[in-house]
Design a protein around this motif. Structure first.
Motif, PDB file in Angstrom:
ATOM      1  N   ALA A  28       1.285  -2.128  13.089  1.00 55.55           N
ATOM      2  CA  ALA A  28       0.236  -1.759  12.146  1.00 55.55           C
ATOM      3  C   ALA A  28      -1.040  -1.376  12.891  1.00 55.55           C
ATOM      4  O   ALA A  28      -1.396  -1.992  13.898  1.00 55.55           O
ATOM      5  CB  ALA A  28      -0.051  -2.909  11.193  1.00 55.55           C
ATOM      6  N   LYS A  29      -1.725  -0.361  12.382  1.00 53.40           N
ATOM      7  CA  LYS A  29      -3.014   0.050  12.931  1.00 53.40           C
ATOM      8  C   LYS A  29      -4.103  -0.666  12.133  1.00 53.40           C
ATOM      9  O   LYS A  29      -4.245  -0.459  10.933  1.00 53.40           O
ATOM     10  CB  LYS A  29      -3.176   1.568  12.844  1.00 53.40           C
ATOM     11  CG  LYS A  29      -2.215   2.339  13.744  1.00 53.40           C
ATOM     12  CD  LYS A  29      -2.390   3.847  13.572  1.00 53.40           C
ATOM     13  CE  LYS A  29      -1.596   4.619  14.615  1.00 53.40           C
ATOM     14  NZ  LYS A  29      -0.135   4.371  14.517  1.00 53.40           N
ATOM     15  N   ILE A  30      -4.862  -1.526  12.805  1.00 49.40           N
ATOM     16  CA  ILE A  30      -5.894  -2.339  12.162  1.00 49.40           C
ATOM     17  C   ILE A  30      -7.253  -1.748  12.519  1.00 49.40           C
ATOM     18  O   ILE A  30      -7.710  -1.868  13.666  1.00 49.40           O
ATOM     19  CB  ILE A  30      -5.813  -3.809  12.624  1.00 49.40           C
ATOM     20  CG1 ILE A  30      -4.380  -4.349  12.453  1.00 49.40           C
ATOM     21  CG2 ILE A  30      -6.837  -4.652  11.875  1.00 49.40           C
ATOM     22  CD1 ILE A  30      -3.896  -4.422  11.038  1.00 49.40           C
ATOM     23  N   LEU A  31      -7.911  -1.112  11.557  1.00 51.07           N
ATOM     24  CA  LEU A  31      -9.168  -0.416  11.820  1.00 51.07           C
ATOM     25  C   LEU A  31     -10.313  -1.086  11.072  1.00 51.07           C
ATOM     26  O   LEU A  31     -10.445  -0.942   9.848  1.00 51.07           O
ATOM     27  CB  LEU A  31      -9.053   1.056  11.404  1.00 51.07           C
ATOM     28  CG  LEU A  31      -7.953   1.868  12.091  1.00 51.07           C
ATOM     29  CD1 LEU A  31      -7.906   3.281  11.544  1.00 51.07           C
ATOM     30  CD2 LEU A  31      -8.166   1.882  13.601  1.00 51.07           C
ATOM     31  N   THR A  32     -11.132  -1.835  11.786  1.00 54.53           N
ATOM     32  CA  THR A  32     -12.342  -2.411  11.205  1.00 54.53           C
ATOM     33  C   THR A  32     -13.476  -1.401  11.342  1.00 54.53           C
ATOM     34  O   THR A  32     -13.359  -0.387  12.028  1.00 54.53           O
ATOM     35  CB  THR A  32     -12.717  -3.722  11.905  1.00 54.53           C
ATOM     36  OG1 THR A  32     -12.907  -3.477  13.313  1.00 54.53           O
ATOM     37  CG2 THR A  32     -11.608  -4.761  11.723  1.00 54.53           C
ATOM     38  N   ARG A  33     -14.588  -1.692  10.678  1.00 51.88           N
ATOM     39  CA  ARG A  33     -15.735  -0.762  10.625  1.00 51.88           C
ATOM     40  C   ARG A  33     -15.268   0.606  10.121  1.00 51.88           C
ATOM     41  O   ARG A  33     -15.729   1.649  10.572  1.00 51.88           O
ATOM     42  CB  ARG A  33     -16.364  -0.590  11.994  1.00 51.88           C
ATOM     43  CG  ARG A  33     -17.380  -1.612  12.484  1.00 51.88           C
ATOM     44  CD  ARG A  33     -17.226  -3.006  12.036  1.00 51.88           C
ATOM     45  NE  ARG A  33     -18.187  -3.867  12.733  1.00 51.88           N
ATOM     46  CZ  ARG A  33     -17.835  -4.983  13.334  1.00 51.88           C
ATOM     47  NH1 ARG A  33     -16.569  -5.373  13.327  1.00 51.88           N
ATOM     48  NH2 ARG A  33     -18.753  -5.730  13.904  1.00 51.88           N
ATOM     49  N   ALA A  34     -14.350   0.600   9.177  1.00 52.97           N
ATOM     50  CA  ALA A  34     -13.813   1.839   8.592  1.00 52.97           C
ATOM     51  C   ALA A  34     -14.006   1.759   7.082  1.00 52.97           C
ATOM     52  O   ALA A  34     -13.182   1.166   6.372  1.00 52.97           O
ATOM     53  CB  ALA A  34     -12.340   2.025   8.948  1.00 52.97           C
ATOM     54  N   LYS A  35     -15.074   2.324   6.598  1.00 54.12           N
ATOM     55  CA  LYS A  35     -15.454   2.225   5.188  1.00 54.12           C
ATOM     56  C   LYS A  35     -14.807   3.331   4.369  1.00 54.12           C
ATOM     57  O   LYS A  35     -14.953   4.516   4.680  1.00 54.12           O
ATOM     58  CB  LYS A  35     -16.967   2.309   5.049  1.00 54.12           C
ATOM     59  CG  LYS A  35     -17.468   2.168   3.612  1.00 54.12           C
ATOM     60  CD  LYS A  35     -18.978   2.256   3.557  1.00 54.12           C
ATOM     61  CE  LYS A  35     -19.473   2.110   2.116  1.00 54.12           C
ATOM     62  NZ  LYS A  35     -20.960   2.190   2.057  1.00 54.12           N
ATOM     63  N   VAL A  36     -14.088   2.954   3.326  1.00 56.40           N
ATOM     64  CA  VAL A  36     -13.453   3.934   2.452  1.00 56.40           C
ATOM     65  C   VAL A  36     -14.499   4.548   1.530  1.00 56.40           C
ATOM     66  O   VAL A  36     -15.240   3.837   0.844  1.00 56.40           O
ATOM     67  CB  VAL A  36     -12.330   3.281   1.622  1.00 56.40           C
ATOM     68  CG1 VAL A  36     -11.830   4.223   0.539  1.00 56.40           C
ATOM     69  CG2 VAL A  36     -11.182   2.875   2.542  1.00 56.40           C
ATOM     70  N   LEU A  37     -14.549   5.868   1.508  1.00 57.36           N
ATOM     71  CA  LEU A  37     -15.484   6.597   0.658  1.00 57.36           C
ATOM     72  C   LEU A  37     -14.827   7.031  -0.645  1.00 57.36           C
ATOM     73  O   LEU A  37     -15.435   6.921  -1.714  1.00 57.36           O
ATOM     74  CB  LEU A  37     -16.021   7.817   1.412  1.00 57.36           C
ATOM     75  CG  LEU A  37     -16.686   7.513   2.761  1.00 57.36           C
ATOM     76  CD1 LEU A  37     -17.065   8.806   3.472  1.00 57.36           C
ATOM     77  CD2 LEU A  37     -17.910   6.624   2.576  1.00 57.36           C
ATOM     78  N   THR A  38     -13.617   7.521  -0.575  1.00 57.42           N
ATOM     79  CA  THR A  38     -12.842   7.871  -1.764  1.00 57.42           C
ATOM     80  C   THR A  38     -11.403   7.427  -1.544  1.00 57.42           C
ATOM     81  O   THR A  38     -10.895   7.494  -0.422  1.00 57.42           O
ATOM     82  CB  THR A  38     -12.863   9.383  -2.055  1.00 57.42           C
ATOM     83  OG1 THR A  38     -12.327  10.092  -0.926  1.00 57.42           O
ATOM     84  CG2 THR A  38     -14.279   9.861  -2.320  1.00 57.42           C
ATOM     85  N   LEU A  39     -10.772   6.995  -2.630  1.00 58.02           N
ATOM     86  CA  LEU A  39      -9.411   6.470  -2.526  1.00 58.02           C
ATOM     87  C   LEU A  39      -8.519   7.140  -3.566  1.00 58.02           C
ATOM     88  O   LEU A  39      -8.902   7.284  -4.729  1.00 58.02           O
ATOM     89  CB  LEU A  39      -9.413   4.949  -2.760  1.00 58.02           C
ATOM     90  CG  LEU A  39      -8.142   4.182  -2.393  1.00 58.02           C
ATOM     91  CD1 LEU A  39      -7.881   4.263  -0.896  1.00 58.02           C
ATOM     92  CD2 LEU A  39      -8.256   2.720  -2.829  1.00 58.02           C
ATOM     93  N   ARG A  40      -7.340   7.561  -3.114  1.00 61.24           N
ATOM     94  CA  ARG A  40      -6.356   8.191  -3.993  1.00 61.24           C
ATOM     95  C   ARG A  40      -4.997   7.537  -3.749  1.00 61.24           C
ATOM     96  O   ARG A  40      -4.845   6.759  -2.810  1.00 61.24           O
ATOM     97  CB  ARG A  40      -6.243   9.688  -3.709  1.00 61.24           C
ATOM     98  CG  ARG A  40      -7.560  10.451  -3.743  1.00 61.24           C
ATOM     99  CD  ARG A  40      -7.328  11.897  -3.333  1.00 61.24           C
ATOM    100  NE  ARG A  40      -6.683  11.984  -2.027  1.00 61.24           N
ATOM    101  CZ  ARG A  40      -7.333  11.940  -0.859  1.00 61.24           C
ATOM    102  NH1 ARG A  40      -8.645  11.798  -0.844  1.00 61.24           N
ATOM    103  NH2 ARG A  40      -6.673  12.018   0.279  1.00 61.24           N
ATOM    104  N   GLY A  41      -4.044   7.901  -4.545  1.00 60.42           N
ATOM    105  CA  GLY A  41      -2.714   7.352  -4.380  1.00 60.42           C
ATOM    106  C   GLY A  41      -1.999   7.864  -3.153  1.00 60.42           C
ATOM    107  O   GLY A  41      -0.965   7.299  -2.757  1.00 60.42           O
ATOM    108  N   ASP A  42      -2.532   8.927  -2.535  1.00 59.71           N
ATOM    109  CA  ASP A  42      -1.890   9.478  -1.336  1.00 59.71           C
ATOM    110  C   ASP A  42      -2.788   9.413  -0.110  1.00 59.71           C
ATOM    111  O   ASP A  42      -2.550  10.102   0.882  1.00 59.71           O
ATOM    112  CB  ASP A  42      -1.453  10.927  -1.573  1.00 59.71           C
ATOM    113  CG  ASP A  42      -2.636  11.850  -1.867  1.00 59.71           C
ATOM    114  OD1 ASP A  42      -3.775  11.350  -2.027  1.00 59.71           O
ATOM    115  OD2 ASP A  42      -2.423  13.070  -1.936  1.00 59.71           O
ATOM    116  N   GLY A  43      -3.846   8.586  -0.160  1.00 60.79           N
ATOM    117  CA  GLY A  43      -4.676   8.438   1.027  1.00 60.79           C
ATOM    118  C   GLY A  43      -6.134   8.156   0.720  1.00 60.79           C
ATOM    119  O   GLY A  43      -6.491   7.797  -0.411  1.00 60.79           O
TER     120      GLY A  43
END
Length: 461
Positions: free
Chosen positions: A192-207
């Protein structure tokens, strides 16, 4: 199997993730999100986890550090949830994380006129333990103790009118944030790729579209399935109605309040089936909690209001030899429970979890509690319908290669712990070390003393 998380690995994964299509994108680096990442990765799925801040930044580091057996839910008649809690407690303590948990004796003091029906409840809890398959060598049977033994177990008890006590046993985490880090590291070991300090701006069912908050750079993650595991913040990314409640704790010196290795269960005066707990920690501290109050605002780091401080000090003072005052409080913390919207007070709301799918395909896992994180994660991964492989996490022991102690820099923490946190546990700055890889930051005086030493170690690594 490389389970180390550090700045170099983060950068490598950050550069690679946008060029691949993940099977599962997990948003949220708390116990549930890390649990989902491990569950999915251990089933052979390609996983990316995005966390806006740091591992265990939110609710997962603000718990009572207890691995509950479900006695509270049994008292409310929720046998299913009580059994689930007892089973998951047993899994943590005997299979996946015996090195991250310990047996905690808990004393319920008895006075003239005490509610002696409590023992019936403890016996029912013991029946749950037996049904869950947890041996008595791990969690001994409850028993009644005489007055002199009760005072020996908890010297700070008020001896006036004390007739004895009821001694039972539950599970305690070495630390809740350490559990999250261990989950994330174990997931990383499965790829698994664990990415901290990675803020989601928009979320969809495909990414998702996200921002690297260290550089300001934006990137896109594509995925076959998306799991929103952001707890009380879930409603900011998906249409979920929550009723968050605040649980506050005070940090005190265990010796000063007369606590040894046995926790104290304190009935809240005037209320039925509501208790506070005085919980000993390995570093000589103790946590006094907890409250259950509804909240409207959801800050990144909740504060403990003065009303909660007064309530906890007053409740504990009712059974201790001396009255606790604000001078006894050396630190405090509060967490927010992600309870599902329903009728009634937050104390009465269900602790069951739910898996919800939004019209855009985003899967949200919400509700529940720390003890049952593994079941929550399994249900979320099952909901992706990406694999026929069944959940494997019941038999996966979590990583935890603690370094040999060196020069101490705070109670229970040495220089080696700090270096290990940076090299292997994904700590990127001093706050990660002070507030999550260790719990030095819970006591402001300890934090101020240790911060310069930690800064030196960070610069040297």
């Amino acid at each position: 199997m490389n389970t180390s998380l550090n700045a170099a690995r983060r950068q490598q994964d950050l550069e690679a993730a946008p060029h691949e299509v993940a099977d599962v994108l997990v948003v949220g680096g708390g116990v549930t999100g890390a649990g989902v990442a491990l569950d999915a990765a251990s089933r052979g799925l390609k996983v990316v986890l995005l966390e806006a801040h740091d591992l265990a930044f939110g609710t997962s580091r603000w718990s009572s550090k207890l691995v509950h057996g479900g006695l509270r839910y049994l008292a409310k008649g929720d046998v299913k949830l009580a059994h689930e809690s007892a089973v998951e407690r047993g899994v943590l303590m005997t299979r996946t994380a015996p090195h991250l948990t310990r047996t905690l004796p808990m004393l319920f003091p008895l006075h003239s006129g005490s509610n002696h029906f409590v023992m019936a409840g403890l016996k029912a809890g013991n029946a749950l333990r037996i049904a869950a398959g947890t041996p008595a060598s791990v969690l001994p049977r409850p028993r009644r103790v005489h007055r002199h033994e009760a005072l020996a177990l908890v010297p700070g008890l008020n001896p006036d009118d004390l007739t004895g006590g009821l001694l039972n046993y539950d599970g305690q985490l070495v630390d809740d944030a350490r559990l999250v880090v261990a989950l994330a590291r174990t997931a990383a070991g499965y790829g698994a790729k664990i990415l901290t300090r990675a803020k989601v701006l928009t979320l969809r069912g495909d990414g998702a579209e996200a921002e690297d908050t260290l550089t300001g750079g934006r990137f896109t993650i594509r995925a076959k399935a998306v799991v929103n595991a952001t707890g009380v913040w879930a409603g900011t990314l998906a249409p979920v109605q929550l009723r968050p409640s605040r649980g506050s704790h005070l940090v005190v010196d265990a010796k000063a309040v007369g606590l040894t290795g046995t926790a104290l269960t304190i009935p809240v005066p005037g209320e039925r089936n509501r208790y506070a707990f005085l919980l000993p920690q390995a570093n000589g501290r103790a946590y006094l909690g907890l409250t259950d109050e509804p909240v409207d605002e959801i800050p990144d780091v909740p504060a403990v209001p003065e009303s909660d401080v007064d309530f906890l000090l007053r409740t504990a003072s009712a059974v201790l030899q001396r009255e606790l005052t604000r001078a006894d409080v050396i630190g405090s913390y509060a967490g927010l429970r992600p309870l599902l919207e329903a009728e009634g007070t937050t104390a009465d709301l269900s602790r069951h979890h739910a898996v919800l799918k939004a019209p855009n395909g985003v899967i949200t896992i919400v509700g529940g509690k720390l003890t049952t994180y593994r079941r929550m994660a399994a249900d979320a991964v099952d909901a992706t319908n990406l694999t026929q492989v069944l959940c494997r996490t019941k038999d996966i022991r979590l990583v935890d290669d603690r370094p040999a102690p060196t020069a101490p820099i705070a109670p229970g923490v040495t220089e080696a712990d700090v270096v290990h946190a940076i090299a292997h546990e994904g700590a990127l700055d001093a706050d990660d070390v002070l507030d999550r890889r260790t719990r030095i930051g819970l006591v402001p005086a300890d934090r101020a003393k240790a911060a310069p030493e930690i800064a030196k170690l960070l610069a040297a690594v």
